[in-house]
Design a protein around this motif. Structure first.
Motif, mmCIF file in Angstrom:
data_model
loop_
_atom_site.group_PDB
_atom_site.id
_atom_site.type_symbol
_atom_site.label_atom_id
_atom_site.label_comp_id
_atom_site.label_asym_id
_atom_site.label_seq_id
_atom_site.Cartn_x
_atom_site.Cartn_y
_atom_site.Cartn_z
ATOM 1 N N LEU A 223 0.821 -1.211 0.000
ATOM 2 C CA LEU A 223 0.000 0.000 0.000
ATOM 3 C C LEU A 223 0.851 1.255 0.000
ATOM 4 O O LEU A 223 0.502 2.267 -0.611
ATOM 5 N N PHE A 224 1.984 1.202 0.700
ATOM 6 C CA PHE A 224 2.879 2.350 0.770
ATOM 7 C C PHE A 224 4.142 2.142 -0.058
ATOM 8 O O PHE A 224 4.588 3.030 -0.769
ATOM 9 N N ALA A 225 4.713 0.936 0.025
ATOM 10 C CA ALA A 225 6.030 0.720 -0.574
ATOM 11 C C ALA A 225 6.006 0.721 -2.093
ATOM 12 O O ALA A 225 6.980 1.113 -2.733
ATOM 13 N N ASP A 226 4.902 0.292 -2.711
ATOM 14 C CA ASP A 226 4.851 0.167 -4.160
ATOM 15 C C ASP A 226 4.296 1.399 -4.855
ATOM 16 O O ASP A 226 4.034 1.382 -6.044
ATOM 17 N N ASP A 227 4.080 2.448 -4.114
ATOM 18 C CA ASP A 227 3.480 3.644 -4.690
ATOM 19 C C ASP A 227 4.493 4.780 -4.643
ATOM 20 O O ASP A 227 4.928 5.197 -3.576
ATOM 21 N N ALA A 228 4.851 5.278 -5.831
ATOM 22 C CA ALA A 228 5.849 6.351 -5.899
ATOM 23 C C ALA A 228 5.271 7.697 -5.501
ATOM 24 O O ALA A 228 6.011 8.639 -5.210
ATOM 25 N N GLU A 229 3.936 7.815 -5.476
ATOM 26 C CA GLU A 229 3.304 9.084 -5.132
ATOM 27 C C GLU A 229 3.410 9.344 -3.634
ATOM 28 O O GLU A 229 3.275 8.414 -2.829
ATOM 29 N N PRO A 230 3.660 10.583 -3.222
ATOM 30 C CA PRO A 230 3.668 10.891 -1.787
ATOM 31 C C PRO A 230 2.331 10.530 -1.148
ATOM 32 O O PRO A 230 1.277 10.678 -1.771
ATOM 33 N N ALA A 231 2.377 10.043 0.064
ATOM 34 C CA ALA A 231 1.166 9.605 0.741
ATOM 35 C C ALA A 231 0.657 10.676 1.692
ATOM 36 O O ALA A 231 1.425 11.269 2.444
ATOM 37 N N ASP A 232 -0.665 10.919 1.672
ATOM 38 C CA ASP A 232 -1.356 11.697 2.686
ATOM 39 C C ASP A 232 -2.108 10.706 3.565
ATOM 40 O O ASP A 232 -2.813 9.825 3.048
ATOM 41 N N VAL A 233 -1.965 10.833 4.868
ATOM 42 C CA VAL A 233 -2.525 9.814 5.750
ATOM 43 C C VAL A 233 -3.245 10.429 6.945
ATOM 44 O O VAL A 233 -2.937 11.538 7.388
ATOM 45 N N ILE A 234 -4.229 9.677 7.437
ATOM 46 C CA ILE A 234 -4.730 9.877 8.795
ATOM 47 C C ILE A 234 -3.883 8.986 9.698
ATOM 48 O O ILE A 234 -3.671 7.808 9.397
ATOM 49 N N VAL A 235 -3.376 9.552 10.787
ATOM 50 C CA VAL A 235 -2.564 8.797 11.740
ATOM 51 C C VAL A 235 -3.301 8.725 13.066
ATOM 52 O O VAL A 235 -3.734 9.752 13.599
ATOM 53 N N MET A 236 -3.442 7.515 13.581
ATOM 54 C CA MET A 236 -3.982 7.344 14.930
ATOM 55 C C MET A 236 -2.932 6.664 15.801
ATOM 56 O O MET A 236 -2.441 5.584 15.459
ATOM 57 N N VAL A 237 -2.574 7.327 16.892
ATOM 58 C CA VAL A 237 -1.760 6.699 17.935
ATOM 59 C C VAL A 237 -2.718 6.416 19.085
ATOM 60 O O VAL A 237 -3.245 7.333 19.723
ATOM 61 N N ASN A 238 -2.945 5.149 19.311
ATOM 62 C CA ASN A 238 -4.016 4.691 20.185
ATOM 63 C C ASN A 238 -3.457 3.996 21.422
ATOM 64 O O ASN A 238 -2.584 3.133 21.326
ATOM 65 N N GLY A 239 -3.956 4.380 22.589
ATOM 66 C CA GLY A 239 -3.565 3.717 23.821
ATOM 67 C C GLY A 239 -4.334 2.432 24.027
ATOM 68 O O GLY A 239 -5.523 2.342 23.692
ATOM 69 N N LEU A 240 -3.688 1.437 24.595
ATOM 70 C CA LEU A 240 -4.323 0.134 24.802
ATOM 71 C C LEU A 240 -4.998 0.005 26.164
ATOM 72 O O LEU A 240 -5.456 -1.068 26.527
ATOM 73 N N GLY A 241 -5.092 1.108 26.902
ATOM 74 C CA GLY A 241 -5.877 1.095 28.128
ATOM 75 C C GLY A 241 -5.194 1.706 29.330
ATOM 76 O O GLY A 241 -5.837 2.366 30.139
ATOM 77 N N ALA A 242 -3.889 1.488 29.474
ATOM 78 C CA ALA A 242 -3.191 1.953 30.683
ATOM 79 C C ALA A 242 -1.996 2.839 30.358
ATOM 80 O O ALA A 242 -1.136 3.048 31.220
#
Length: 337
Positions: free
Chosen positions: A249-268
């Protein structure tokens, strides 16, 4: 074990009762087939979205029931799939005449029970159901819980983006197709510092030495790729991004990627630590030519009291960003209203 509870057996029911007491926009239907739904009836002609799974991942899924997201959620017992009768009852309660989309994490019990529920909803109530399967976790291909990749953080993105499209009045096929496209565009990876303790067991599912971490863990505490020595926040962010960005999805695409990034806590994991991780993700992505178009940091897809974090990247275009920015009003996600 130290937890705020009455009894382990009433853990899920008591939590749902508290959710309803705190949020009048939600109704908890009790009995043999419990589920959570919007208190307001479904608008006629609107496609309804239903998700669910084992409890213990809060706010997923009941916390995402609301305008612009889910119409109903079906909670199972802790880390246990809900049963088909719950999904059928929920579908009958929130169907607006335009059909229902089931959003299903790729765990064997969830897949089987939601599949059976879709068949029963059609046979018993004439409700047409489309299913979106979420399988975004790149850590392992198969596990004791799944055939194929696990469904994790991208579940939230599917529910938000497909929910926004359904709110606009799109038809059943369009909403389901959009959900599948979001899943295809999303990849996740998680790291744990501790195991989690289920109320019924009273002890952690696994133990880690003080100087080790589990790399590629699942949201039920399933083992990941390996155990290794505890690393810095920068190193953790880098190893997670290495796994995600190695995907075609990322490695085979020469076009710059625009992304939503989620850094998610697992509870504690404290929010301060999640922001430290996000800062490292931001730094690393900038260096790799990836643009963070939107971000989300916090506890959204948890594993009870597990200390750890998951990282989700979703490639987006203008349409997906517009749907992401669309209003949402659920207990655990709210903006634009």
């Amino acid at each position: 074990m130290k937890k705020f509870l009455n009894t382990p057996d009433s853990y899920v029911a008591d939590g749902l009762a508290g959710l309803a007491a705190a949020h009048p926009t939600l109704t908890v239907v009790t009995g043999a087939a419990p589920f959570v739904r919007r208190t307001a009836p479904t608008r006629p002609g609107k496609v309804a979205l239903i998700s669910g799974g084992g409890s213990g991942h809060e706010p997923l899924h009941a916390g995402f029931v609301g305008v612009g997201m889910l119409d109903a959620a079906c909670p199972g017992e802790v880390f246990t799939s809900p049963v088909p009768g719950q999904m059928v009852a929920a579908a009958q309660a929130v169907d607006g005449g335009a059909g229902v989309v089931f959003v299903v994490k790729n765990y064997t019990g969830d897949v089987l029970n939601f599949r059976m529920a879709a068949e029963l909803a059609d046979e018993e109530a004439g409700i047409v159901v489309e299913t979106v399967l979420v399988d975004d976790d790149v850590a392992v291909q198969d596990s004791t819980w799944t055939a194929g990749r696990r469904g994790t953080g991208a579940t939230l993105l599917v529910e938000k983006l497909a929910g926004a499209l359904a709110e606009r009045g799109a038809d059943l096929a369009a909403v389901a197709d959009l959900g599948r496209r979001v899943n295809a565009n999303a990849r996740s990876f998680a790291v744990a510092l501790t195991g989690c303790t289920t109320p019924a067991n009273g002890k952690p599912g696994f133990l880690l030495p003080e100087d080790e971490m589990e790399v590629g863990v699942g949201i039920h505490g399933e083992p990941g790729r390996r155990r290794q020595k505890l690393a810095s926040a920068r190193e953790v962010a880098e190893l997670a991004l290495d796994a995600i960005l190695a995907e075609p999805l990322f490695a085979d695409d020469a076009e710059p990627a625009d992304v939503i990034v989620m850094v998610n806590g697992l509870g504690a994991t404290p929010l301060s630590e999640l922001y430290i991780l996000f800062n490292e993700v931001s730094r690393a992505l900038t260096g790799r030519g990836v643009t963070i178009a939107r971000s989300l940091v916090g506890n959204y897809v948890t594993s009870l009291d597990m200390a750890g974090a998951s990282f989700t990247l979703c490639r987006v275009d203008d349409e997906l960003l517009e749907l992401w920015d669309a209003p949402v009003n659920a207990p655990a996600l709210r903006w634009g209203l």
